[in-house]
Design a protein around this motif. Structure first.
Motif, PDB file in Angstrom:
ATOM      1  N   ALA A   1       0.785  -1.227   0.000  1.00 29.96           N
ATOM      2  CA  ALA A   1       0.000   0.000   0.000  1.00 29.96           C
ATOM      3  C   ALA A   1       0.824   1.288   0.000  1.00 29.96           C
ATOM      4  CB  ALA A   1      -0.962   0.004   1.188  1.00 29.96           C
ATOM      5  N   PRO A   2       1.987   1.358   0.694  1.00 32.60           N
ATOM      6  CA  PRO A   2       2.722   2.626   0.740  1.00 32.60           C
ATOM      7  C   PRO A   2       3.021   3.187  -0.646  1.00 32.60           C
ATOM      8  CG  PRO A   2       3.629   1.101   2.353  1.00 32.60           C
ATOM      9  CD  PRO A   2       2.622   0.321   1.554  1.00 32.60           C
ATOM     10  N   GLY A   3       2.637   4.439  -0.841  1.00 28.75           N
ATOM     11  CA  GLY A   3       2.851   5.078  -2.130  1.00 28.75           C
ATOM     12  C   GLY A   3       1.734   4.860  -3.120  1.00 28.75           C
ATOM     13  N   GLY A   4       0.755   4.046  -2.754  1.00 23.90           N
ATOM     14  CA  GLY A   4      -0.363   3.779  -3.666  1.00 23.90           C
ATOM     15  C   GLY A   4      -0.001   2.753  -4.721  1.00 23.90           C
ATOM     16  N   GLY A   5      -0.919   2.547  -5.659  1.00 23.27           N
ATOM     17  CA  GLY A   5      -0.656   1.648  -6.768  1.00 23.27           C
ATOM     18  C   GLY A   5      -0.796   0.184  -6.435  1.00 23.27           C
ATOM     19  N   TYR A   6      -1.650  -0.148  -5.442  1.00 21.99           N
ATOM     20  CA  TYR A   6      -1.922  -1.552  -5.143  1.00 21.99           C
ATOM     21  C   TYR A   6      -3.419  -1.774  -5.051  1.00 21.99           C
ATOM     22  CZ  TYR A   6      -2.313  -6.008  -2.704  1.00 21.99           C
ATOM     23  OH  TYR A   6      -2.648  -7.301  -2.359  1.00 21.99           O
ATOM     24  N   MET A   7      -3.887  -2.866  -5.672  1.00 21.73           N
ATOM     25  CA  MET A   7      -5.292  -3.252  -5.593  1.00 21.73           C
ATOM     26  C   MET A   7      -5.379  -4.611  -4.912  1.00 21.73           C
ATOM     27  SD  MET A   7      -6.557  -2.113  -9.415  1.00 21.73           S
ATOM     28  CE  MET A   7      -8.271  -2.429  -9.072  1.00 21.73           C
ATOM     29  N   MET A   8      -6.064  -4.675  -3.793  1.00 23.70           N
ATOM     30  CA  MET A   8      -6.230  -5.932  -3.071  1.00 23.70           C
ATOM     31  C   MET A   8      -7.063  -6.893  -3.911  1.00 23.70           C
ATOM     32  SD  MET A   8      -5.753  -7.900  -0.472  1.00 23.70           S
ATOM     33  CE  MET A   8      -4.973  -6.787   0.724  1.00 23.70           C
ATOM     34  N   SER A   9      -6.533  -8.068  -4.115  1.00 20.72           N
ATOM     35  CA  SER A   9      -7.249  -9.084  -4.879  1.00 20.72           C
ATOM     36  C   SER A   9      -6.699 -10.454  -4.515  1.00 20.72           C
ATOM     37  CB  SER A   9      -7.102  -8.844  -6.385  1.00 20.72           C
ATOM     38  OG  SER A   9      -7.768  -9.853  -7.125  1.00 20.72           O
ATOM     39  N   ASN A  10      -7.531 -11.464  -4.665  1.00 19.54           N
ATOM     40  CA  ASN A  10      -7.076 -12.824  -4.388  1.00 19.54           C
ATOM     41  C   ASN A  10      -6.310 -13.380  -5.582  1.00 19.54           C
ATOM     42  OD1 ASN A  10      -9.791 -12.722  -5.550  1.00 19.54           O
ATOM     43  ND2 ASN A  10      -9.644 -14.953  -5.586  1.00 19.54           N
ATOM     44  N   SER A  11      -5.712 -14.552  -5.384  1.00 21.30           N
ATOM     45  CA  SER A  11      -4.803 -15.103  -6.386  1.00 21.30           C
ATOM     46  C   SER A  11      -5.518 -15.649  -7.608  1.00 21.30           C
ATOM     47  CB  SER A  11      -3.951 -16.216  -5.757  1.00 21.30           C
ATOM     48  OG  SER A  11      -4.774 -17.256  -5.243  1.00 21.30           O
ATOM     49  N   ILE A  12      -6.721 -16.149  -7.434  1.00 20.87           N
ATOM     50  CA  ILE A  12      -7.458 -16.731  -8.563  1.00 20.87           C
ATOM     51  C   ILE A  12      -8.937 -16.745  -8.169  1.00 20.87           C
ATOM     52  CG2 ILE A  12      -7.362 -19.184  -7.940  1.00 20.87           C
ATOM     53  CD1 ILE A  12      -6.347 -19.652 -10.867  1.00 20.87           C
ATOM     54  N   SER A  13      -9.791 -17.382  -8.956  1.00 17.07           N
ATOM     55  CA  SER A  13     -11.235 -17.269  -8.768  1.00 17.07           C
ATOM     56  C   SER A  13     -11.689 -17.684  -7.370  1.00 17.07           C
ATOM     57  CB  SER A  13     -11.969 -18.120  -9.814  1.00 17.07           C
ATOM     58  OG  SER A  13     -11.574 -19.470  -9.720  1.00 17.07           O
ATOM     59  N   LEU A  14     -12.790 -17.083  -6.916  1.00 19.54           N
ATOM     60  CA  LEU A  14     -13.274 -17.260  -5.546  1.00 19.54           C
ATOM     61  C   LEU A  14     -14.225 -18.456  -5.433  1.00 19.54           C
ATOM     62  CD1 LEU A  14     -13.989 -13.622  -4.331  1.00 19.54           C
ATOM     63  CD2 LEU A  14     -12.495 -15.266  -3.231  1.00 19.54           C
ATOM     64  N   ASP A  15     -13.793 -19.625  -5.785  1.00 12.15           N
ATOM     65  CA  ASP A  15     -14.640 -20.804  -5.683  1.00 12.15           C
ATOM     66  C   ASP A  15     -14.677 -21.307  -4.240  1.00 12.15           C
ATOM     67  OD1 ASP A  15     -15.061 -20.705  -8.380  1.00 12.15           O
ATOM     68  OD2 ASP A  15     -13.475 -22.131  -8.862  1.00 12.15           O
ATOM     69  N   ASN A  16     -15.880 -21.473  -3.711  1.00  9.40           N
ATOM     70  CA  ASN A  16     -16.084 -22.133  -2.417  1.00  9.40           C
ATOM     71  C   ASN A  16     -15.405 -21.431  -1.239  1.00  9.40           C
ATOM     72  OD1 ASN A  16     -17.543 -24.306  -3.658  1.00  9.40           O
ATOM     73  ND2 ASN A  16     -15.587 -25.166  -4.317  1.00  9.40           N
ATOM     74  N   ALA A  17     -15.237 -20.136  -1.307  1.00 12.04           N
ATOM     75  CA  ALA A  17     -14.666 -19.416  -0.174  1.00 12.04           C
ATOM     76  C   ALA A  17     -15.688 -19.351   0.969  1.00 12.04           C
ATOM     77  CB  ALA A  17     -14.258 -18.008  -0.590  1.00 12.04           C
ATOM     78  N   LYS A  18     -15.184 -19.376   2.207  1.00 15.51           N
ATOM     79  CA  LYS A  18     -16.059 -19.265   3.371  1.00 15.51           C
ATOM     80  C   LYS A  18     -16.610 -17.839   3.476  1.00 15.51           C
ATOM     81  CE  LYS A  18     -13.452 -22.574   6.223  1.00 15.51           C
ATOM     82  NZ  LYS A  18     -12.643 -22.705   7.467  1.00 15.51           N
ATOM     83  N   LYS A  19     -17.884 -17.741   3.770  1.00 17.73           N
ATOM     84  CA  LYS A  19     -18.506 -16.423   3.890  1.00 17.73           C
ATOM     85  C   LYS A  19     -17.834 -15.595   4.977  1.00 17.73           C
ATOM     86  CE  LYS A  19     -22.891 -14.062   4.707  1.00 17.73           C
ATOM     87  NZ  LYS A  19     -24.353 -14.217   4.957  1.00 17.73           N
ATOM     88  N   GLU A  20     -17.558 -16.239   6.130  1.00 14.46           N
ATOM     89  CA  GLU A  20     -16.963 -15.491   7.242  1.00 14.46           C
ATOM     90  C   GLU A  20     -15.562 -14.989   6.901  1.00 14.46           C
ATOM     91  OE1 GLU A  20     -16.577 -19.954   8.395  1.00 14.46           O
ATOM     92  OE2 GLU A  20     -17.967 -18.631   7.292  1.00 14.46           O
ATOM     93  N   ASN A  21     -14.864 -15.720   6.037  1.00 12.08           N
ATOM     94  CA  ASN A  21     -13.537 -15.271   5.616  1.00 12.08           C
ATOM     95  C   ASN A  21     -13.624 -14.103   4.649  1.00 12.08           C
ATOM     96  OD1 ASN A  21     -12.267 -17.118   7.205  1.00 12.08           O
ATOM     97  ND2 ASN A  21     -11.743 -18.545   5.563  1.00 12.08           N
ATOM     98  N   LEU A  22     -14.622 -14.123   3.783  1.00  8.03           N
ATOM     99  CA  LEU A  22     -14.822 -12.994   2.873  1.00  8.03           C
ATOM    100  C   LEU A  22     -15.174 -11.723   3.660  1.00  8.03           C
ATOM    101  CD1 LEU A  22     -16.832 -14.644  -0.055  1.00  8.03           C
ATOM    102  CD2 LEU A  22     -14.412 -14.000  -0.027  1.00  8.03           C
ATOM    103  N   VAL A  23     -15.995 -11.891   4.687  1.00  6.91           N
ATOM    104  CA  VAL A  23     -16.358 -10.751   5.533  1.00  6.91           C
ATOM    105  C   VAL A  23     -15.120 -10.230   6.264  1.00  6.91           C
ATOM    106  CG1 VAL A  23     -17.685 -10.024   7.549  1.00  6.91           C
ATOM    107  CG2 VAL A  23     -18.748 -11.469   5.806  1.00  6.91           C
ATOM    108  N   ALA A  24     -14.328 -11.137   6.809  1.00  7.12           N
ATOM    109  CA  ALA A  24     -13.105 -10.739   7.511  1.00  7.12           C
ATOM    110  C   ALA A  24     -12.133 -10.041   6.572  1.00  7.12           C
ATOM    111  CB  ALA A  24     -12.448 -11.969   8.141  1.00  7.12           C
ATOM    112  N   TRP A  25     -12.033 -10.532   5.364  1.00  9.21           N
ATOM    113  CA  TRP A  25     -11.153  -9.929   4.351  1.00  9.21           C
ATOM    114  C   TRP A  25     -11.593  -8.500   4.046  1.00  9.21           C
ATOM    115  CZ3 TRP A  25     -11.060 -11.415  -1.514  1.00  9.21           C
ATOM    116  CH2 TRP A  25      -9.865 -10.955  -2.086  1.00  9.21           C
ATOM    117  N   TYR A  26     -12.884  -8.333   3.792  1.00 12.76           N
ATOM    118  CA  TYR A  26     -13.430  -7.005   3.490  1.00 12.76           C
ATOM    119  C   TYR A  26     -13.195  -6.046   4.656  1.00 12.76           C
ATOM    120  CZ  TYR A  26     -16.856  -3.342   2.530  1.00 12.76           C
ATOM    121  OH  TYR A  26     -17.460  -2.134   2.329  1.00 12.76           O
TER     122      TYR A  26
END
Length: 218
Positions: free
Chosen positions: A184-209
């Motif tokens: 994040a320092p200096g900008g120019g970063y977008m938070m994203s996962n490594s590949i498609s979000l198949d079968n992710a836990k809802k509580e983990n998605l909430v925690a991530w957000y």
């Protein structure tokens, strides 16, 4: 449309394959193309270059047709474990660079998805128009990526999707903070996962957000 209205970038409205990948997968065949790299390098380079021109025209046309201001470009054959650094520079980077420059020239932002390991490519892929390209990584040392590309392109990704599927909320929060501290320092970063979000836990998605909201402030 809902995601766009909420301010989230949507990367899949327009998709174009890397010309080398598309040529190898659908025209010549991957095995034949790999053999051509050693037996008929000049013919291969010419064929891929011509195919690149066709691919560029099609990609830009697709963006215009779908009213998309970005183009998602997934990369397959260029991974570290498949192609040597020399072959990457000789065969893989030139058509990709040509496509990136053409797309940027048309006012479109390329979202380049570097699939697999991309540790040895950073010094090569930084040769792009400044502030016009997003590189999304699946497996990368993000500290090195930020150092090599941070003043040229936006970097994204590398949050392990397996963690969202099988990890705890505490692990998700910690990894989110770690990536933000690095990128994040200096900008120019977008938070994203490594590949498609198949079968992710809802509580983990909430925690991530929630972790991004908490720690991702500039």
């Amino acid at each position: 449309m809902h995601l766009i209205q909420k301010g989230f970038p949507v990367w899949g409205n327009a998709v174009a394959s890397h010309p080398f990948d598309d040529f190898a997968d659908n025209i010549r065949g991957l095995i034949n193309t790999v053999m051509d790299m050693k037996t008929d390098p000049e013919l291969l380079a010419e064929a891929v270059d011509r195919y690149t021109d066709v691919s560029i025209e099609s990609a830009i046309g697709l963006c215009k047709m779908s009213h998309s201001d970005s183009l998602f470009i997934p990369l397959h054959a260029g991974v570290d474990e498949f192609m040597s650094p020399d072959d990457y520079v000789e065969y893989y980077w030139p058509p990709l660079k040509k496509m990136i420059n053409a797309v940027v020239g048309a006012g479109i932002t390329p979202f380049v998805f570097c699939e697999g390991n991309y540790f040895t490519r950073l010094d090569v892929i930084k040769d792009v128009p400044k502030g016009k390209v997003v590189y999304l990584f699946e497996k990368q040392d993000m500290a090195k990526a930020k150092k090599a590309l941070g003043d040229v392109a936006c970097v994204a990704g590398n949050f392990d999707t397996n963690l969202l599927m099988y990890g705890t909320t505490e692990e998700v929060t910690e990894e989110t903070k770690r990536l933000l501290d690095i990128c994040a320092p200096g900008g120019g970063y977008m938070m994203s996962n490594s590949i498609s979000l198949d079968n992710a836990k809802k509580e983990n998605l909430v925690a991530w957000y929630e972790a991004v909201e908490k720690y991702g402030k500039y």
